[in-house]
Design a protein around this motif. Sequence first.
Motif, PDB file in Angstrom:
ATOM      1  N   PRO A   1       0.766  -1.190   0.277  1.00  0.00           N
ATOM      2  CA  PRO A   1      -0.073  -0.057  -0.088  1.00  0.00           C
ATOM      3  C   PRO A   1       0.909   1.314  -0.353  1.00  0.00           C
ATOM      4  CG  PRO A   1      -0.667  -1.462   1.329  1.00  0.00           C
ATOM      5  CD  PRO A   1       0.883  -1.889   0.850  1.00  0.00           C
ATOM      6  N   GLU A   2       1.829   1.362   0.723  1.00  0.00           N
ATOM      7  CA  GLU A   2       2.419   2.417   1.204  1.00  0.00           C
ATOM      8  C   GLU A   2       3.803   2.265  -0.523  1.00  0.00           C
ATOM      9  OE1 GLU A   2       5.257   3.124   4.221  1.00  0.00           O
ATOM     10  OE2 GLU A   2       4.047   2.504   5.707  1.00  0.00           O
ATOM     11  N   GLN A   3       3.692   1.576  -0.897  1.00  0.00           N
ATOM     12  CA  GLN A   3       4.703   1.331  -2.755  1.00  0.00           C
ATOM     13  C   GLN A   3       3.397   2.410  -3.773  1.00  0.00           C
ATOM     14  OE1 GLN A   3       5.731  -2.684  -4.005  1.00  0.00           O
ATOM     15  NE2 GLN A   3       7.164  -3.152  -2.241  1.00  0.00           N
ATOM     16  N   ARG A   4       2.803   2.039  -3.679  1.00  0.00           N
ATOM     17  CA  ARG A   4       1.591   2.585  -4.492  1.00  0.00           C
ATOM     18  C   ARG A   4       1.385   4.059  -3.643  1.00  0.00           C
ATOM     19  NH1 ARG A   4      -1.389  -3.155  -3.543  1.00  0.00           N
ATOM     20  NH2 ARG A   4      -0.441  -3.771  -5.140  1.00  0.00           N
ATOM     21  N   ASP A   5       1.249   3.992  -2.276  1.00  0.00           N
ATOM     22  CA  ASP A   5       1.519   5.416  -2.374  1.00  0.00           C
ATOM     23  C   ASP A   5       2.532   6.722  -2.557  1.00  0.00           C
ATOM     24  OD1 ASP A   5      -0.736   5.109  -0.918  1.00  0.00           O
ATOM     25  OD2 ASP A   5       0.291   5.159   0.932  1.00  0.00           O
ATOM     26  N   VAL A   6       3.386   5.291  -3.064  1.00  0.00           N
ATOM     27  CA  VAL A   6       4.364   6.753  -3.709  1.00  0.00           C
ATOM     28  C   VAL A   6       4.354   6.800  -5.132  1.00  0.00           C
ATOM     29  CG1 VAL A   6       7.164   6.367  -4.131  1.00  0.00           C
ATOM     30  CG2 VAL A   6       5.659   6.075  -2.107  1.00  0.00           C
ATOM     31  N   VAL A   7       3.472   5.452  -6.221  1.00  0.00           N
ATOM     32  CA  VAL A   7       3.137   5.600  -7.418  1.00  0.00           C
ATOM     33  C   VAL A   7       2.340   6.453  -7.570  1.00  0.00           C
ATOM     34  CG1 VAL A   7       2.284   4.368  -9.443  1.00  0.00           C
ATOM     35  CG2 VAL A   7       4.055   3.408  -7.614  1.00  0.00           C
ATOM     36  N   ALA A   8       1.428   6.827  -6.887  1.00  0.00           N
ATOM     37  CA  ALA A   8       0.216   7.655  -6.579  1.00  0.00           C
ATOM     38  C   ALA A   8       0.384   8.938  -6.869  1.00  0.00           C
ATOM     39  CB  ALA A   8      -0.489   7.851  -6.055  1.00  0.00           C
ATOM     40  N   ALA A   9       1.366   9.645  -5.816  1.00  0.00           N
ATOM     41  CA  ALA A   9       1.959  10.978  -5.519  1.00  0.00           C
ATOM     42  C   ALA A   9       3.423  11.190  -6.399  1.00  0.00           C
ATOM     43  CB  ALA A   9       2.465  10.639  -4.569  1.00  0.00           C
ATOM     44  N   ASN A  10       4.178  10.263  -7.350  1.00  0.00           N
ATOM     45  CA  ASN A  10       4.919  10.679  -8.509  1.00  0.00           C
ATOM     46  C   ASN A  10       3.955  10.937  -9.457  1.00  0.00           C
ATOM     47  OD1 ASN A  10       7.925  10.501  -9.286  1.00  0.00           O
ATOM     48  ND2 ASN A  10       6.625   9.364 -10.785  1.00  0.00           N
ATOM     49  N   GLU A  11       3.272   9.993  -9.967  1.00  0.00           N
ATOM     50  CA  GLU A  11       2.121   9.923 -10.814  1.00  0.00           C
ATOM     51  C   GLU A  11       1.470  11.736 -11.156  1.00  0.00           C
ATOM     52  OE1 GLU A  11      -0.549   6.426 -10.785  1.00  0.00           O
ATOM     53  OE2 GLU A  11       0.730   5.263 -12.397  1.00  0.00           O
ATOM     54  N   ALA A  12       1.089  12.083  -9.791  1.00  0.00           N
ATOM     55  CA  ALA A  12       0.469  13.715 -10.101  1.00  0.00           C
ATOM     56  C   ALA A  12       1.632  14.215 -10.288  1.00  0.00           C
ATOM     57  CB  ALA A  12      -0.068  13.533  -8.368  1.00  0.00           C
ATOM     58  N   PHE A  13       2.320  14.236  -9.764  1.00  0.00           N
ATOM     59  CA  PHE A  13       3.285  15.331 -10.397  1.00  0.00           C
ATOM     60  C   PHE A  13       3.703  14.897 -11.868  1.00  0.00           C
ATOM     61  CE2 PHE A  13       5.208  15.513  -5.926  1.00  0.00           C
ATOM     62  CZ  PHE A  13       5.022  16.909  -5.963  1.00  0.00           C
ATOM     63  N   GLU A  14       3.075  13.496 -12.663  1.00  0.00           N
ATOM     64  CA  GLU A  14       3.213  14.357 -13.855  1.00  0.00           C
ATOM     65  C   GLU A  14       2.054  14.632 -14.488  1.00  0.00           C
ATOM     66  OE1 GLU A  14       6.614  12.750 -15.880  1.00  0.00           O
ATOM     67  OE2 GLU A  14       7.217  12.331 -13.518  1.00  0.00           O
ATOM     68  N   ARG A  15       0.948  14.200 -14.356  1.00  0.00           N
ATOM     69  CA  ARG A  15      -0.251  15.050 -14.595  1.00  0.00           C
ATOM     70  C   ARG A  15       0.167  15.997 -15.082  1.00  0.00           C
ATOM     71  NH1 ARG A  15      -2.525  10.769 -11.264  1.00  0.00           N
ATOM     72  NH2 ARG A  15      -3.206  12.222 -10.196  1.00  0.00           N
ATOM     73  N   ARG A  16       0.828  16.792 -14.056  1.00  0.00           N
ATOM     74  CA  ARG A  16       0.959  18.928 -14.693  1.00  0.00           C
ATOM     75  C   ARG A  16       1.780  18.594 -15.054  1.00  0.00           C
ATOM     76  NH1 ARG A  16       1.716  20.559  -8.075  1.00  0.00           N
ATOM     77  NH2 ARG A  16       1.806  21.997  -8.655  1.00  0.00           N
ATOM     78  N   ILE A  17       2.782  17.729 -14.920  1.00  0.00           N
ATOM     79  CA  ILE A  17       4.210  18.173 -16.082  1.00  0.00           C
ATOM     80  C   ILE A  17       3.505  18.173 -17.496  1.00  0.00           C
ATOM     81  CG2 ILE A  17       6.252  17.820 -16.389  1.00  0.00           C
ATOM     82  CD1 ILE A  17       6.913  17.166 -13.287  1.00  0.00           C
ATOM     83  N   GLY A  18       2.942  16.956 -17.040  1.00  0.00           N
ATOM     84  CA  GLY A  18       2.447  16.336 -18.340  1.00  0.00           C
ATOM     85  C   GLY A  18       1.552  17.327 -19.365  1.00  0.00           C
ATOM     86  N   ALA A  19       0.514  17.495 -18.961  1.00  0.00           N
ATOM     87  CA  ALA A  19      -0.355  19.223 -18.964  1.00  0.00           C
ATOM     88  C   ALA A  19       1.307  20.113 -19.167  1.00  0.00           C
ATOM     89  CB  ALA A  19      -1.019  19.984 -18.213  1.00  0.00           C
ATOM     90  N   LEU A  20       1.599  20.655 -19.134  1.00  0.00           N
ATOM     91  CA  LEU A  20       2.387  21.653 -19.427  1.00  0.00           C
ATOM     92  C   LEU A  20       3.371  21.378 -20.475  1.00  0.00           C
ATOM     93  CD1 LEU A  20       3.827  22.933 -15.855  1.00  0.00           C
ATOM     94  CD2 LEU A  20       2.490  24.010 -17.192  1.00  0.00           C
TER      95      LEU A  20
END
Length: 399
Positions: free
Chosen positions: A154-173
């Motif tokens: 579960p904590e591994q997936r939390d790390v992945v989710a946090a990273n993906e949140a940044f990637e979505r913001r960066i991807g939009a830019l």
Amino acid sequence: MALKDVLRKVETGWSPVCDSARPAMDEWGVLKLSAVTSGKFVASEAKRLPSEVLPRIAFEVRPGDVLMSRANGVKALVGVACTVNRVRPRLLLPDLVFRLVADPDVLDPGFLGVVLTSAAVRRQIEAAMRGTSGQYKVSQADVRALEIPRLPLPEQRDVVAANEAFERRIGALERELGKLRTVENAVVAGAMTESGGRIELGRWLSSIEAGKSPMAEDTPAGDGEWGVLKVSAVQPGWFKAIENKVVREAEFINARYRVRAGDLLMTRANTEELVGLACVVRERAERLMLSDKTLRLVPDTGVAEAEFIELALLSPSVRSQVRSRATGTSASMKNIGQSAVRQLMVPDVPKDVQRKVVAAVSASRKRSQGIQRQIAKLRQVQRGVIEDLLSGRSRVNRT
């Protein structure tokens, strides 16, 4: 925990002789090493598998794969890794890339892709790396010995989710950047196609100046020191001042070859794809000299703008001319002479129109630079957040 305890296997791919062209969607291809970057998979970096060669389907890259480069001529690119989130069919794993297959009961593949980009793992890779100048590598045993944080799934997936949140913001830019580049290209293409014809570039130039390559050390010049440009200082449309070699002997320093703000530079010699690249020096260049592989094109300011010549030289039609006029028997080193540069055919655009095009492109680039700064800041914050999560200094708040 050591990766050997949580990996099912480490696979090495296959690199047959391929065509240099990219594969079409219905064709098989083999990934280039450049397809694997730190944290990001670039599916477009692939070479076409010849139709007469049967593909080894076992090496087809699939969503969820974790890839790592095992060898490179540049140390910083050995061991870079990414998780494949999306990939087109019919792309094969090359032999310079590992596929790391995790045990899904204890290791999330997305987490593995993230943790392999961390500073702690990078230090381990650099310590394990072997090789000499020109080729560095890590082995399967080196990869299996890497240690990563032991976190519950579960904590591994939390790390992945946090990273993906940044990637979505960066991807939009990044998509916004792509739109701006499309607009820039359209503005330039419009000026090229709507011009009244073609003229030789030489009619826009008052002179062409070549530099010299004195004895120099392969390290950039420091404060107060002189340097001579590498060809890599001239990038498509921008000047990279750090790409120089320090010249320590006073007898080899000649202010005649000094690079000045506003200079229009062009590479005289480089690889087939990079020869003839051009840029305007838009910042003050301290104590840098032209090399014998760089040219300074001096515009006739009565008829041409340096910034517009730069755009013309980087346009597909002129780049095609440069490649056809470049001489040399090896694709690794081509040359274009001053006479051939003068004979390049460019669009016959009046100076007032040139200024309008340059102004439009400059405004777009200024906006692009602002977005790039936002992306760089987000990347910095992203690294800090992920490092804190991996070290246990912070946890994701699921509420």
